[in-house]
Design a protein around this motif. Structure first.
Motif, PDB file in Angstrom:
ATOM      1  N   ARG A  43     -10.962  -9.703 -78.174  1.00 47.41           N
ATOM      2  CA  ARG A  43     -12.344  -9.295 -78.445  1.00 47.41           C
ATOM      3  C   ARG A  43     -13.300  -9.695 -77.336  1.00 47.41           C
ATOM      4  NH1 ARG A  43     -11.180 -10.480 -84.137  1.00 47.41           N
ATOM      5  NH2 ARG A  43     -11.796 -12.645 -83.774  1.00 47.41           N
ATOM      6  N   THR A  44     -12.921 -10.695 -76.539  1.00 50.54           N
ATOM      7  CA  THR A  44     -13.808 -11.168 -75.472  1.00 50.54           C
ATOM      8  C   THR A  44     -13.450 -10.606 -74.106  1.00 50.54           C
ATOM      9  OG1 THR A  44     -12.437 -13.134 -75.079  1.00 50.54           O
ATOM     10  CG2 THR A  44     -14.187 -13.324 -76.731  1.00 50.54           C
ATOM     11  N   PRO A 102     -12.893  -7.670 -71.180  1.00 50.63           N
ATOM     12  CA  PRO A 102     -13.537  -6.387 -70.866  1.00 50.63           C
ATOM     13  C   PRO A 102     -12.749  -5.221 -71.460  1.00 50.63           C
ATOM     14  CG  PRO A 102     -13.413  -7.789 -68.921  1.00 50.63           C
ATOM     15  CD  PRO A 102     -12.601  -8.460 -69.974  1.00 50.63           C
ATOM     16  N   GLU A 103     -13.440  -4.170 -71.775  1.00 49.99           N
ATOM     17  CA  GLU A 103     -12.805  -3.011 -72.393  1.00 49.99           C
ATOM     18  C   GLU A 103     -11.716  -2.450 -71.479  1.00 49.99           C
ATOM     19  OE1 GLU A 103     -14.077   1.300 -74.377  1.00 49.99           O
ATOM     20  OE2 GLU A 103     -15.583  -0.051 -73.518  1.00 49.99           O
ATOM     21  N   GLY A 104     -10.575  -2.186 -72.067  1.00 50.03           N
ATOM     22  CA  GLY A 104      -9.449  -1.657 -71.303  1.00 50.03           C
ATOM     23  C   GLY A 104      -8.560  -2.704 -70.683  1.00 50.03           C
ATOM     24  N   THR A 105      -8.946  -3.989 -70.803  1.00 49.73           N
ATOM     25  CA  THR A 105      -8.147  -5.082 -70.237  1.00 49.73           C
ATOM     26  C   THR A 105      -7.110  -5.547 -71.255  1.00 49.73           C
ATOM     27  OG1 THR A 105     -10.061  -5.800 -68.957  1.00 49.73           O
ATOM     28  CG2 THR A 105      -8.239  -7.343 -69.136  1.00 49.73           C
ATOM     29  N   HIS A 106      -5.939  -5.913 -70.796  1.00 43.65           N
ATOM     30  CA  HIS A 106      -4.873  -6.396 -71.667  1.00 43.65           C
ATOM     31  C   HIS A 106      -4.323  -7.706 -71.109  1.00 43.65           C
ATOM     32  CE1 HIS A 106      -4.768  -2.546 -73.778  1.00 43.65           C
ATOM     33  NE2 HIS A 106      -4.803  -1.958 -72.585  1.00 43.65           N
TER      34      HIS A 106
END
Length: 255
Positions: free
Chosen positions: A50-51, A53-57
């Motif tokens: 949830r913390t 960045p969007e698209g990061t795994h």
């Protein structure tokens, strides 16, 4: 073979049987959960994801890490779910050797310590992780993209679970100290300032270097210490002076 030797061997056999039953219970739950091992790890990783960045795994640097890390998490969950069976086997082994008053105290302590440990883990998962990971994400330089390794994440999570689980055992430790006669309630109140300082020192060592997470460990530790003092009143031993007062007042020659 002497009777004492036969009794000792019988206890060993019973201990073996109890351990096997506990292990079988954990293995059965583990096998049932294995098809969802990946989903279980995803659930554990939610506070971190949830913390990010969007698209990061998250990443896995080892060849077999994507398999073994979810298996470890699933084993941990299986042990927690099978804990009632494990505790029952432990209780069934030691209960025959306890006196009646010891059984009355031991069972609530065993159950209470287990519940408190699980509450510590839940508090860490639902409240602490979000704060810690949010702080780390905000503190990280904008020039980098966080990509935590799943094995390091598991190691961090397990250490935090252990720290908060042990922290929530403070009331049990206080009760045992009072029941054993090591300290009395008055002494526990006298050392309260030192306990508060010690709680913040432990929190500073165990938690990440942000003030919020340190407070989230130290404050519950202090509150649980106070709860332990309150509960210890019900199991504390009366002092010899107090125990003799009724006898002295009932003596007709003393008047």
């Amino acid at each position: 073979m002497s009777e004492q030797s036969e009794t000792f061997i019988a206890h060993l056999v019973e201990l073996r049987d109890r351990l096997l039953r506990a292990i079988v219970a954990v293995v059965i739950v583990f096998v049932c959960l294995m098809p969802w091992a990946g989903s279980i790890y995803d659930l554990l990783a939610q506070p971190m994801m949830r913390t990010l960045p969007e698209g990061t795994h998250m990443i896995a640097t080892g060849v077999v890490t994507p398999f073994f890390v979810p298996v470890k998490v699933t084993m941990m969950v299986a042990f927690v779910l099978a804990l009632p069976v494990v505790l029952y086997q432990a209780w069934a082994f030691v209960a025959p050797g306890l006196y009646a008053h010891e059984r009355r105290l031991a069972l609530p302590l065993v159950l209470g310590s287990s519940v408190l440990f699980l509450l510590g883990m839940a508090f860490c998962y639902f409240f602490v992780f979000g704060t810690v990971f949010k702080f780390i994400a905000e503190f990280a330089p904008k020039s980098i993209v966080p990509a935590p390794d799943i094995e390091q994440y598991l190691s961090f999570v397990m250490s935090m679970f252990l720290a908060f689980g042990i922290t929530f055992e403070v009331p049990v430790a206080v009760i045992l100290l009072v029941k054993a006669g090591v300290v009395d309630i008055a002494k526990l109140k006298d050392v309260r300032p030192y306990v508060i300082v010690g709680a913040f020192i432990v929190a500073a060592v165990v938690t990440p270097p942000d003030v919020v997470s340190q407070f989230m460990l130290a404050v519950p530790m202090c509150l649980l210490y106070e709860l332990g003092i309150v509960l210890a009143r019900f199991v504390s031993r009366p002092s010899p002076g107090k125990a003799l007062e009724p006898l002295a007042s009932s003596d007709p020659d003393a008047q």
